[in-house]
Design a protein around this motif. Structure first.
Motif, PDB file in Angstrom:
ATOM      1  N   UNK A   1     -60.711 -31.833   1.227  1.00 15.34           N
ATOM      2  CA  UNK A   1     -59.396 -31.797   1.148  1.00 15.34           C
ATOM      3  C   UNK A   1     -58.558 -32.586   2.231  1.00 15.34           C
ATOM      4  N   UNK A   2     -57.447 -32.896   1.917  1.00 11.25           N
ATOM      5  CA  UNK A   2     -56.655 -33.699   2.881  1.00 11.25           C
ATOM      6  C   UNK A   2     -55.610 -32.699   3.749  1.00 11.25           C
ATOM      7  N   UNK A   3     -55.592 -32.823   4.914  1.00 13.47           N
ATOM      8  CA  UNK A   3     -54.376 -31.966   5.452  1.00 13.47           C
ATOM      9  C   UNK A   3     -52.906 -32.755   5.243  1.00 13.47           C
TER      10      UNK A   3
ATOM     11  N   UNK B   1     -57.252 -31.770  -3.278  1.00 12.78           N
ATOM     12  CA  UNK B   1     -56.540 -30.621  -2.779  1.00 12.78           C
ATOM     13  C   UNK B   1     -55.734 -31.067  -1.255  1.00 12.78           C
ATOM     14  N   UNK B   2     -54.545 -30.467  -1.211  1.00 15.21           N
ATOM     15  CA  UNK B   2     -53.852 -30.697   0.227  1.00 15.21           C
ATOM     16  C   UNK B   2     -53.725 -29.185   0.899  1.00 15.21           C
ATOM     17  N   UNK B   3     -54.142 -29.163   2.102  1.00 14.94           N
ATOM     18  CA  UNK B   3     -54.206 -27.742   2.785  1.00 14.94           C
ATOM     19  C   UNK B   3     -53.520 -27.924   4.169  1.00 14.94           C
ATOM     20  N   UNK B   4     -52.994 -26.903   4.673  1.00 18.19           N
ATOM     21  CA  UNK B   4     -52.419 -27.077   5.957  1.00 18.19           C
ATOM     22  C   UNK B   4     -53.268 -26.673   7.177  1.00 18.19           C
ATOM     23  N   UNK B   5     -52.709 -26.581   8.448  1.00 18.92           N
ATOM     24  CA  UNK B   5     -53.537 -26.637   9.535  1.00 18.92           C
ATOM     25  C   UNK B   5     -54.455 -25.140   9.549  1.00 18.92           C
TER      26      UNK B   5
ATOM     27  N   UNK C   1     -45.957 -34.406   1.679  1.00 21.19           N
ATOM     28  CA  UNK C   1     -45.081 -33.259   1.107  1.00 21.19           C
ATOM     29  C   UNK C   1     -44.432 -33.577  -0.054  1.00 21.19           C
ATOM     30  N   UNK C   2     -43.568 -34.881  -0.177  1.00 21.93           N
ATOM     31  CA  UNK C   2     -43.084 -35.410  -1.092  1.00 21.93           C
ATOM     32  C   UNK C   2     -43.715 -35.714  -2.266  1.00 21.93           C
ATOM     33  N   UNK C   3     -45.149 -35.870  -2.106  1.00 23.51           N
ATOM     34  CA  UNK C   3     -45.803 -36.304  -3.441  1.00 23.51           C
ATOM     35  C   UNK C   3     -46.751 -35.078  -3.716  1.00 23.51           C
ATOM     36  N   UNK C   4     -46.496 -34.048  -3.116  1.00 20.34           N
ATOM     37  CA  UNK C   4     -47.257 -32.601  -3.335  1.00 20.34           C
ATOM     38  C   UNK C   4     -46.936 -32.347  -4.807  1.00 20.34           C
TER      39      UNK C   4
ATOM     40  N   UNK D   1     -56.845 -24.343  -7.964  1.00 22.30           N
ATOM     41  CA  UNK D   1     -57.440 -24.558  -6.640  1.00 22.30           C
ATOM     42  C   UNK D   1     -58.386 -23.078  -6.188  1.00 22.30           C
ATOM     43  N   UNK D   2     -59.518 -22.959  -6.055  1.00 21.00           N
ATOM     44  CA  UNK D   2     -60.267 -21.639  -5.651  1.00 21.00           C
ATOM     45  C   UNK D   2     -60.135 -21.384  -4.064  1.00 21.00           C
ATOM     46  N   UNK D   3     -59.815 -20.183  -3.807  1.00 22.64           N
ATOM     47  CA  UNK D   3     -59.808 -19.817  -2.260  1.00 22.64           C
ATOM     48  C   UNK D   3     -60.619 -19.017  -1.916  1.00 22.64           C
ATOM     49  N   UNK D   4     -61.047 -18.778  -0.881  1.00 20.45           N
ATOM     50  CA  UNK D   4     -61.991 -17.371  -0.274  1.00 20.45           C
ATOM     51  C   UNK D   4     -61.369 -17.093   1.133  1.00 20.45           C
ATOM     52  N   UNK D   5     -61.081 -15.686   0.957  1.00 23.19           N
ATOM     53  CA  UNK D   5     -60.317 -15.251   2.052  1.00 23.19           C
ATOM     54  C   UNK D   5     -58.933 -15.714   2.564  1.00 23.19           C
ATOM     55  N   UNK D   6     -58.289 -16.201   1.445  1.00 25.04           N
ATOM     56  CA  UNK D   6     -57.207 -17.088   1.343  1.00 25.04           C
ATOM     57  C   UNK D   6     -57.295 -18.520   1.976  1.00 25.04           C
ATOM     58  N   UNK D   7     -58.579 -19.034   2.182  1.00 27.02           N
ATOM     59  CA  UNK D   7     -58.757 -20.356   2.658  1.00 27.02           C
ATOM     60  C   UNK D   7     -59.312 -21.269   1.669  1.00 27.02           C
ATOM     61  N   UNK D   8     -59.109 -22.668   1.761  1.00 22.24           N
ATOM     62  CA  UNK D   8     -59.418 -23.425   0.659  1.00 22.24           C
ATOM     63  C   UNK D   8     -60.952 -23.256   0.389  1.00 22.24           C
ATOM     64  N   UNK D   9     -61.567 -23.339  -0.827  1.00 21.85           N
ATOM     65  CA  UNK D   9     -63.021 -23.320  -0.982  1.00 21.85           C
ATOM     66  C   UNK D   9     -63.168 -24.533  -1.910  1.00 21.85           C
ATOM     67  N   UNK D  10     -62.561 -24.406  -2.931  1.00 27.04           N
ATOM     68  CA  UNK D  10     -62.970 -25.781  -3.799  1.00 27.04           C
ATOM     69  C   UNK D  10     -61.836 -25.934  -5.106  1.00 27.04           C
TER      70      UNK D  10
END
Length: 473
Positions: free
Chosen positions: A165-167, A189-193, A229-232, A261-270
């Protein structure tokens, strides 16, 4: 206090009227621009409803406790929460189930697809931040022991693309270089910190800039509207422990969806692409067709065993029913297999007609059928018995039409029994072996349930009303 903006959340309560409040709309836009989170509290019981959802574009919605209390026993609540959750997911909004207090409520929310839960089951409210844990072992144990989860993970995992992903904090030059260096990647996929997914960016969006006059300059200009953020692009996300059926439904409900988007424990997974989801759908269709009885198109033994095995982990009351067609072999020998098949199809049609779609119906094989009633309270199980009696009566009356006029008048046929002895056999009827299972029942394992139903069906055949009933201790 050293708290990052993206870790702060402002809650708007839906219990208050905000319609036409321009100051509120401006305030929400300001907080969103500054990267604070916004949540709608008490969703579903207030004044503004979906208008507030539309106007505020929140990061979270919190479904009110009213809809979640005993949700595992209430079909209407399940439908409402499922619809709210699926709508939110398609809008890129995370769903928090408020006030979860029991294991059964937690598992129901997980099955529906809620992203997060809060409530006494997790932890009681506290002002002491040191009491708030990163992980709650008792919740992890409930999820780990959920048999439905264990079988789902492996099926989904093999299809997931582990795209880097890209932050969202990165600049656009990083995004351009990313696609240049990953030529086979068309979606990132775009993720936060905190590694939580926010959405996706498509390669086609970047190409629109690259192939237009002054596009690259505009794209790389920090002051332009082309920041990440504007292209999200909104993209639904769900946990890897979600049911396959939930993932398929989320994808199917949005004709423009590129994937989930698939998460695991609320975090990006794939990322589960549209092509992968279609592959899963095909696999599920093949499995469904394989597990269906080819004659009646009802679920077969594999699905029945899976259903019974899940009884042990779900805190509900059940009335299980094992139907057996009486004197079927004799009828089959006299009138032939084709008419025998028609009789079996008749009983399957009666089950579909007399029982609502939410009641589990299955064909064990031959002349044996299985039905399971789920009830909110143990006392309501007795209300299901008249439905069963009606099914038995309906079948006995309808099956007479398969006999000749002479046999109908005599009310019996002559045929050989299993020991090759000539006997008189009454006309077709059906019997039902019933087993009550309450939330207090201890021996809810498959072997015990199958043994009770099997032994008891012999009692039902000899009963004057063709019924035998017992309770699982």
């Amino acid at each position: 206090i050293n708290i990052k903006k993206e870790n702060l959340c402002f809650e708007i309560s839906e219990r208050h009227e905000f319609s036409g409040d321009n100051n509120l709309e401006q305030l929400l836009q300001h907080y969103d621009k500054e990267n604070y989170n916004i949540a709608i509290d008490d969703f579903g019981v207030g004044y503004s409803g979906y208008k507030l959802l539309y106007d505020s574009t929140p990061d979270f919605i919190k479904i009110d406790r009213f809809f979640l209390q005993a949700i595992e026993k209430n079909l209407k609540k399940k439908i409402l929460v499922r619809n709210i959750t699926h709508l939110a997911v398609q809008l890129g909004i995370k769903v928090i189930a408020e006030g979860v207090e029991t294991k059964a409520e937690l598992l129901a929310c997980k099955e529906i697809g809620c992203h997060l839960v809060q409530g006494y089951l997790v932890q009681h409210p506290t002002r002491n931040s040191t009491e708030i844990l990163q992980h709650y072992p008792h919740i992890q144990e409930i999820i780990a022991n959920d048999k439905r989860t264990n079988t789902q993970n492996s099926k989904i995992d093999v299809h997931i693309d582990k795209i880097n992903p890209i932050r969202i904090q990165n600049d656009m030059s990083f995004v351009v270089e990313y696609f240049k260096n990953n030529k086979e990647t068309t979606i990132v996929p775009i993720i936060n910190e905190s590694n939580e997914p926010l959405g996706i960016i498509c390669e086609a969006q970047i190409k629109d800039f690259l192939y237009s006059p002054f596009g690259i300059s505009l794209l790389l200009n920090d002051e332009s509207k082309s920041k990440i953020k504007n292209l999200l692009r909104i993209c639904g996300n769900t946990d890897i422990n979600s049911n396959i059926s939930t993932i398929i439904e989320l994808f199917s409900n949005n004709p423009d969806s590129l994937g989930i988007i698939i998460t695991k424990n609320s975090k990006y997974y794939g990322f589960l692409s549209a092509r992968s989801i279609i592959s899963i759908m095909n696999e599920e269709n093949i499995i469904s067709a394989r597990d269906q009885n080819p004659l009646t198109k009802l679920p077969g033994n594999v699905v029945i065993e899976k259903y019974i095995s899940e009884l042990a982990i779900i805190e509900r009351s059940y009335l299980l029913c094992y139907f057996d067609l009486d004197n079927f072999k004799a009828f089959n020998d006299v009138y032939g297999f084709r008419n025998g098949d028609r009789v079996i199809q008749l009983f399957a049609d009666i089950l579909r007609k007399e029982l609502s779609s939410d009641i589990f119906k299955a064909h064990i094989g031959g002349d044996d059928f299985f039905v399971a009633f789920e009830t909110e309270q143990e006392l309501e199980m007795d209300k299901c018995i008249p439905q069963i009696v009606k099914i038995l009566d309906n079948f006995s009356n309808s099956a007479k039409e398969f006999y000749s006029q002479e046999d109908k008048q005599r009310a019996y046929i002559v045929s050989k029994d299993r020991h090759n002895n000539i006997k008189r056999f009454p006309l077709l009827s059906a019997s039902a072996s019933l087993l009550k299972i309450s939330t207090k029942s201890k021996n809810k394992h498959s072997e015990c349930i199958n043994n009770v139903l099997s032994v008891q069906k012999k009692v039902a055949k000899n009963a004057t009303n063709h019924l035998a009933l017992s309770c699982l201790l």
